[in-house]
Design a protein around this motif. Structure first.
Motif, mmCIF file in Angstrom:
data_model
loop_
_atom_site.group_PDB
_atom_site.id
_atom_site.type_symbol
_atom_site.label_atom_id
_atom_site.label_comp_id
_atom_site.label_asym_id
_atom_site.label_seq_id
_atom_site.Cartn_x
_atom_site.Cartn_y
_atom_site.Cartn_z
ATOM 1 N N TYR A 18 0.817 -1.216 0.000
ATOM 2 C CA TYR A 18 0.000 0.000 0.000
ATOM 3 C C TYR A 18 0.849 1.263 0.000
ATOM 4 O O TYR A 18 1.906 1.331 0.631
ATOM 5 C CB TYR A 18 -0.942 -0.002 1.205
ATOM 6 N N ILE A 19 0.355 2.255 -0.731
ATOM 7 C CA ILE A 19 0.982 3.571 -0.748
ATOM 8 C C ILE A 19 -0.118 4.618 -0.534
ATOM 9 O O ILE A 19 -1.305 4.323 -0.675
ATOM 10 C CB ILE A 19 1.701 3.844 -2.086
ATOM 11 N N THR A 20 0.284 5.825 -0.171
ATOM 12 C CA THR A 20 -0.671 6.912 -0.004
ATOM 13 C C THR A 20 -0.721 7.720 -1.300
ATOM 14 O O THR A 20 0.301 8.211 -1.774
ATOM 15 C CB THR A 20 -0.278 7.825 1.159
ATOM 16 N N VAL A 21 -1.917 7.825 -1.866
ATOM 17 C CA VAL A 21 -2.099 8.527 -3.133
ATOM 18 C C VAL A 21 -3.098 9.665 -2.922
ATOM 19 O O VAL A 21 -4.119 9.495 -2.254
ATOM 20 C CB VAL A 21 -2.614 7.575 -4.235
ATOM 21 N N THR A 22 -2.787 10.822 -3.481
ATOM 22 C CA THR A 22 -3.711 11.953 -3.433
ATOM 23 C C THR A 22 -4.587 11.948 -4.685
ATOM 24 O O THR A 22 -4.070 11.949 -5.805
ATOM 25 C CB THR A 22 -2.958 13.292 -3.364
ATOM 26 N N PHE A 23 -5.894 11.925 -4.476
ATOM 27 C CA PHE A 23 -6.844 12.029 -5.579
ATOM 28 C C PHE A 23 -7.482 13.407 -5.524
ATOM 29 O O PHE A 23 -8.107 13.768 -4.524
ATOM 30 C CB PHE A 23 -7.911 10.929 -5.487
ATOM 31 N N ARG A 24 -7.289 14.170 -6.569
ATOM 32 C CA ARG A 24 -7.828 15.529 -6.667
ATOM 33 C C ARG A 24 -9.060 15.479 -7.569
ATOM 34 O O ARG A 24 -8.957 15.317 -8.785
ATOM 35 C CB ARG A 24 -6.769 16.475 -7.214
ATOM 36 N N ARG A 26 -12.715 16.899 -9.065
ATOM 37 C CA ARG A 26 -13.497 18.111 -9.340
ATOM 38 C C ARG A 26 -14.935 17.859 -8.912
ATOM 39 O O ARG A 26 -15.648 17.068 -9.525
ATOM 40 C CB ARG A 26 -13.421 18.476 -10.826
ATOM 41 N N ARG A 27 -15.338 18.541 -7.847
ATOM 42 C CA ARG A 27 -16.660 18.345 -7.261
ATOM 43 C C ARG A 27 -17.636 19.405 -7.760
ATOM 44 O O ARG A 27 -17.280 20.569 -7.939
ATOM 45 C CB ARG A 27 -16.593 18.423 -5.727
ATOM 46 N N PHE A 28 -18.876 18.989 -7.951
ATOM 47 C CA PHE A 28 -19.928 19.942 -8.308
ATOM 48 C C PHE A 28 -21.251 19.457 -7.756
ATOM 49 O O PHE A 28 -21.659 18.317 -7.990
ATOM 50 C CB PHE A 28 -20.040 20.088 -9.833
ATOM 51 N N ASN A 29 -21.899 20.312 -6.994
ATOM 52 C CA ASN A 29 -23.221 20.017 -6.458
ATOM 53 C C ASN A 29 -24.086 21.260 -6.662
ATOM 54 O O ASN A 29 -23.903 22.259 -5.971
ATOM 55 C CB ASN A 29 -23.147 19.661 -4.974
ATOM 56 N N PRO A 30 -25.024 21.228 -7.620
ATOM 57 C CA PRO A 30 -25.818 22.427 -7.909
ATOM 58 C C PRO A 30 -26.682 22.885 -6.740
ATOM 59 O O PRO A 30 -27.127 24.032 -6.711
ATOM 60 C CB PRO A 30 -26.681 21.983 -9.103
ATOM 61 N N GLU A 31 -26.901 21.998 -5.768
ATOM 62 C CA GLU A 31 -27.686 22.378 -4.603
ATOM 63 C C GLU A 31 -26.864 23.170 -3.591
ATOM 64 O O GLU A 31 -27.419 23.772 -2.667
ATOM 65 C CB GLU A 31 -28.259 21.124 -3.932
ATOM 66 N N VAL A 32 -25.541 23.159 -3.779
ATOM 67 C CA VAL A 32 -24.644 23.846 -2.847
ATOM 68 C C VAL A 32 -24.034 25.099 -3.465
ATOM 69 O O VAL A 32 -23.969 26.159 -2.857
ATOM 70 C CB VAL A 32 -23.531 22.888 -2.372
ATOM 71 N N GLU A 35 -20.616 26.872 -8.770
ATOM 72 C CA GLU A 35 -19.239 26.692 -9.212
ATOM 73 C C GLU A 35 -18.702 25.333 -8.772
ATOM 74 O O GLU A 35 -18.969 24.870 -7.667
ATOM 75 C CB GLU A 35 -18.341 27.797 -8.639
ATOM 76 N N ALA A 36 -17.930 24.725 -9.657
ATOM 77 C CA ALA A 36 -17.246 23.478 -9.300
ATOM 78 C C ALA A 36 -15.959 23.816 -8.548
ATOM 79 O O ALA A 36 -15.413 24.915 -8.688
ATOM 80 C CB ALA A 36 -16.927 22.683 -10.553
ATOM 81 N N GLN A 37 -15.485 22.887 -7.732
ATOM 82 C CA GLN A 37 -14.242 23.111 -7.010
ATOM 83 C C GLN A 37 -13.501 21.785 -6.840
ATOM 84 O O GLN A 37 -14.110 20.718 -6.831
ATOM 85 C CB GLN A 37 -14.509 23.738 -5.642
ATOM 86 N N TRP A 38 -12.179 21.899 -6.719
ATOM 87 C CA TRP A 38 -11.354 20.705 -6.548
ATOM 88 C C TRP A 38 -11.263 20.337 -5.072
ATOM 89 O O TRP A 38 -11.194 21.208 -4.212
ATOM 90 C CB TRP A 38 -9.947 20.955 -7.094
ATOM 91 N N GLN A 39 -11.284 19.042 -4.810
ATOM 92 C CA GLN A 39 -11.152 18.560 -3.433
ATOM 93 C C GLN A 39 -10.168 17.398 -3.416
ATOM 94 O O GLN A 39 -10.242 16.491 -4.247
ATOM 95 C CB GLN A 39 -12.510 18.107 -2.884
ATOM 96 N N PRO A 101 1.372 7.733 -9.640
ATOM 97 C CA PRO A 101 0.730 7.910 -8.338
ATOM 98 C C PRO A 101 1.529 8.745 -7.350
ATOM 99 O O PRO A 101 1.019 9.124 -6.301
ATOM 100 C CB PRO A 101 0.580 6.463 -7.833
ATOM 101 N N GLU A 102 2.792 9.061 -7.685
ATOM 102 C CA GLU A 102 3.579 9.904 -6.788
ATOM 103 C C GLU A 102 3.117 11.359 -6.843
ATOM 104 O O GLU A 102 3.480 12.160 -5.976
ATOM 105 C CB GLU A 102 5.078 9.812 -7.127
ATOM 106 N N LYS A 103 2.306 11.691 -7.859
ATOM 107 C CA LYS A 103 1.732 13.026 -7.977
ATOM 108 C C LYS A 103 0.222 12.933 -7.753
ATOM 109 O O LYS A 103 -0.358 11.856 -7.888
ATOM 110 C CB LYS A 103 2.014 13.599 -9.367
ATOM 111 N N PRO A 104 -0.435 14.053 -7.432
ATOM 112 C CA PRO A 104 -1.897 14.008 -7.305
ATOM 113 C C PRO A 104 -2.547 13.533 -8.608
ATOM 114 O O PRO A 104 -2.184 13.990 -9.698
ATOM 115 C CB PRO A 104 -2.273 15.458 -6.996
ATOM 116 N N ILE A 105 -3.474 12.616 -8.499
ATOM 117 C CA ILE A 105 -4.211 12.107 -9.655
ATOM 118 C C ILE A 105 -5.506 12.900 -9.761
ATOM 119 O O ILE A 105 -6.318 12.902 -8.834
ATOM 120 C CB ILE A 105 -4.504 10.608 -9.504
ATOM 121 N N THR A 106 -5.676 13.606 -10.871
ATOM 122 C CA THR A 106 -6.883 14.412 -11.047
ATOM 123 C C THR A 106 -7.984 13.589 -11.700
ATOM 124 O O THR A 106 -7.738 12.807 -12.619
ATOM 125 C CB THR A 106 -6.598 15.654 -11.910
ATOM 126 N N VAL A 107 -9.196 13.766 -11.209
ATOM 127 C CA VAL A 107 -10.367 13.061 -11.736
ATOM 128 C C VAL A 107 -11.483 14.080 -11.898
ATOM 129 O O VAL A 107 -11.808 14.815 -10.966
ATOM 130 C CB VAL A 107 -10.827 11.929 -10.793
#
Length: 252
Positions: A18-24, A26-32, A35-39, A101-107
């Motif tokens: 196992y390794i620690t991977v950052t997943f970035r 793009r979140r969007f919830n029209p009820e909130v 604008e979309a934002q990265w998390q 995986p050593e860098k943030p993986i954007t989705v």
């Protein structure tokens, strides 16, 4: 019970895949928010696992509000197409070890279709274009009493385009489609190709006329994005060119 020595604990830890991977994501919830934002999410995972496995871990263990589509998880249904590190891929076929995986993986959600929430887009326009090209066998006369036979050579003519799983990866990678959602898009043309070149079909002329429209096959700019994005390895650009040629020569 004996307590494991420190050396044994360290050895077991070192052997862990196992390794620690950052997943970035793009979140969007029209009820909130409009604008979309990265998390960012930190996930402990085996790099031999898939991006879909990581999304499951996030949804099940970290944030249950994360929304995405998936079904078979075996690259057959095509429901989990998304942009991973800037490229259209199926999350269920993309191994973490293959995408740095050593860098943030954007989705993020695929482009060109309206985002409904997070990684889910409105697929209605995509499927409407698919329906518009009449993706079914058209024949005349009475229903046959036996199977419609076809030679191996005739079947091979359109074999490549039968592999489409309607994931929209090709269409949503097309810059023409990004700028004008009225364009039929590569997937619809691929599925028209599948029947235009089927020796048993008698609706080729109808489909060609549909694709001869201003939003049809002539909008293709041959950038090859669609071919690169196809998770089934279909030569999408080649199929589009063959439909163009059939329109000019009326030979198919």
């Amino acid at each position: 019970m004996a307590t494991p020595t420190m050396d044994k604990v360290e050895a077991e830890s070192a052997a862990s895949p196992y390794i620690t991977v950052t997943f970035r994501i793009r979140r969007f919830n029209p009820e909130v928010s409009e604008e979309a934002q990265w998390q960012d999410f930190q996930v402990e995972i085996d790099p031999k696992e898939r991006v879909l496995d990581a999304l499951h871990k996030i949804k099940w263990d970290i944030d249950g509000t994360l929304t995405f589509r998936r079904s078979c998880a075996h690259g057959i249904c095509g429901s989990d197409a998304m942009r991973i590190n800037g490229k259209n891929r199926l999350a269920c076929k993309t191994l973490i070890k293959d995408i740095s995986p050593e860098k943030p993986i954007t989705v993020e959600a695929i482009k060109g279709l309206t985002v409904l929430k997070d990684l889910v887009v409105d697929m209605d326009p995509f499927f409407q274009a698919y329906r518009d090209v009449m993706p079914f066998l058209i024949t005349k006369g009475n229903e046959p009493t036996r199977e419609r036979l076809q030679s191996a050579e005739d079947r091979e003519r359109f074999d490549d385009t039968t592999k489409c799983i309607l994931c929209a990866a090709c269409t949503s990678s097309c810059p023409v489609f990004w700028n004008d959602g009225q364009y039929f898009g590569p997937a619809a043309i691929v599925n028209a190709h599948r029947f235009i070149f089927d020796s048993r079909d008698e609706g080729g002329e109808q489909r060609l006329e549909i694709l001869n429209d201003r939003d049809g096959v002539w909008r293709c700019r041959t950038t090859f994005n669609c071919t690169d994005a196809c998770p089934r390895g279909i030569e999408v650009t080649k199929a589009i060119q063959e439909v163009k040629r059939a329109l000019i020569t009326r030979r198919f």
